[in-house]
Design a protein around this motif. Structure first.
Motif, PDB file in Angstrom:
ATOM      1  N   VAL A  62       0.852  -1.185   0.000  1.00  0.00           N
ATOM      2  CA  VAL A  62       0.000   0.000   0.000  1.00  0.00           C
ATOM      3  C   VAL A  62       0.891   1.239   0.000  1.00  0.00           C
ATOM      4  O   VAL A  62       2.109   1.146   0.008  1.00  0.00           O
ATOM      5  CB  VAL A  62      -0.937   0.004   1.235  1.00  0.00           C
ATOM      6  CG1 VAL A  62      -1.906  -1.175   1.187  1.00  0.00           C
ATOM      7  CG2 VAL A  62      -0.134  -0.016   2.521  1.00  0.00           C
ATOM      8  N   GLY A  63       0.266   2.382   0.028  1.00  0.00           N
ATOM      9  CA  GLY A  63       0.999   3.633   0.183  1.00  0.00           C
ATOM     10  C   GLY A  63       2.045   3.856  -0.891  1.00  0.00           C
ATOM     11  O   GLY A  63       1.782   3.683  -2.086  1.00  0.00           O
ATOM     12  N   LEU A  64       3.225   4.198  -0.446  1.00  0.00           N
ATOM     13  CA  LEU A  64       4.307   4.586  -1.349  1.00  0.00           C
ATOM     14  C   LEU A  64       4.718   3.459  -2.289  1.00  0.00           C
ATOM     15  O   LEU A  64       4.938   3.689  -3.481  1.00  0.00           O
ATOM     16  CB  LEU A  64       5.505   5.058  -0.527  1.00  0.00           C
ATOM     17  CG  LEU A  64       6.668   5.689  -1.275  1.00  0.00           C
ATOM     18  CD1 LEU A  64       6.205   6.867  -2.119  1.00  0.00           C
ATOM     19  CD2 LEU A  64       7.733   6.135  -0.293  1.00  0.00           C
ATOM     20  N   VAL A  65       4.805   2.240  -1.784  1.00  0.00           N
ATOM     21  CA  VAL A  65       5.193   1.109  -2.623  1.00  0.00           C
ATOM     22  C   VAL A  65       4.175   0.918  -3.747  1.00  0.00           C
ATOM     23  O   VAL A  65       4.537   0.780  -4.916  1.00  0.00           O
ATOM     24  CB  VAL A  65       5.337  -0.180  -1.783  1.00  0.00           C
ATOM     25  CG1 VAL A  65       5.516  -1.395  -2.675  1.00  0.00           C
ATOM     26  CG2 VAL A  65       6.506  -0.051  -0.821  1.00  0.00           C
ATOM     27  N   ARG A  66       2.905   0.929  -3.393  1.00  0.00           N
ATOM     28  CA  ARG A  66       1.857   0.755  -4.411  1.00  0.00           C
ATOM     29  C   ARG A  66       1.873   1.924  -5.394  1.00  0.00           C
ATOM     30  O   ARG A  66       1.726   1.739  -6.593  1.00  0.00           O
ATOM     31  CB  ARG A  66       0.480   0.650  -3.753  1.00  0.00           C
ATOM     32  CG  ARG A  66      -0.604   0.359  -4.771  1.00  0.00           C
ATOM     33  CD  ARG A  66      -1.981   0.207  -4.126  1.00  0.00           C
ATOM     34  NE  ARG A  66      -2.956  -0.279  -5.064  1.00  0.00           N
ATOM     35  CZ  ARG A  66      -3.444   0.425  -6.082  1.00  0.00           C
ATOM     36  NH1 ARG A  66      -3.031   1.647  -6.301  1.00  0.00           N
ATOM     37  NH2 ARG A  66      -4.338  -0.095  -6.899  1.00  0.00           N
ATOM     38  N   ARG A  67       2.044   3.130  -4.893  1.00  0.00           N
ATOM     39  CA  ARG A  67       2.051   4.317  -5.759  1.00  0.00           C
ATOM     40  C   ARG A  67       3.170   4.234  -6.796  1.00  0.00           C
ATOM     41  O   ARG A  67       2.965   4.529  -7.961  1.00  0.00           O
ATOM     42  CB  ARG A  67       2.212   5.578  -4.896  1.00  0.00           C
ATOM     43  CG  ARG A  67       2.262   6.887  -5.663  1.00  0.00           C
ATOM     44  CD  ARG A  67       0.900   7.273  -6.221  1.00  0.00           C
ATOM     45  NE  ARG A  67       0.848   6.978  -7.639  1.00  0.00           N
ATOM     46  CZ  ARG A  67      -0.260   6.896  -8.363  1.00  0.00           C
ATOM     47  NH1 ARG A  67      -1.438   7.068  -7.835  1.00  0.00           N
ATOM     48  NH2 ARG A  67      -0.218   6.633  -9.636  1.00  0.00           N
TER      49      ARG A  67
END
Length: 157
Positions: free
Chosen positions: A124-129
């Motif tokens: 989620v978050g930065l990794v997913r972005r």
């Protein structure tokens, strides 16, 4: 140093390459002035790994894949195998560099491997972005290719 490195990333993300390079040069110059104890990795210091993680993303965003690869390698050297988020972000930066260099299939495969190696709560978050940014950078006519579909499926899951 952190401010200069973060400014370099911000300029790169806002398509201001000259300002980004100036900020990154300043960050490197400031880093070179630190003593060994000031470079240690604590809450109150600015460690080598942190520095190179920021530079990796900035150079990746600028499309300077050679410099990005160098900083990714330098960031991984002091990285503990348990630094899952840092390693995932650096892997995705490396994958984005592969895409910049014309190998979108390899980029997707590396990103899928990085994402699936993470516990689902970490995707989620930065990794997913960052992974989603890679997917969106791939031209639509390639979205039917197997590796691109696999990336889309992992992002959807």
């Amino acid at each position: 140093m952190l401010a200069a490195a973060v400014a370099g990333r911000a300029y790169a993300l806002n398509h201001q390459p000259e300002q980004a390079r100036q900020a990154l040069t300043a960050a490197d110059a400031l880093m070179d002035r630190l003593t060994e104890s000031e470079r240690s990795d604590t809450w109150l210091t600015y460690g080598e790994q942190k520095h190179h993680v920021h530079l990796s993303h900035a150079f990746t965003t600028l499309g300077d894949t050679r410099r990005a690869g160098e900083t990714q390698q330098r960031a991984l050297e002091p990285s503990a195998p348990t630094s899952t988020m840092t390693r995932a972000l650096l892997t995705i930066d490396g994958a984005v560099c592969a895409h910049h260099d014309g190998d979108s299939e390899q980029a997707c495969r590396r990103t899928v491997a990085a994402l699936t190696a993470l516990p689902s709560d970490y995707r989620v978050g930065l990794v997913r972005r960052r992974a989603l940014d890679l997917y969106e950078a791939i031209p639509a006519q390639h979205h039917r290719e197997r590796a691109v579909r696999e990336l889309r499926n992992v992002l959807a899951g």
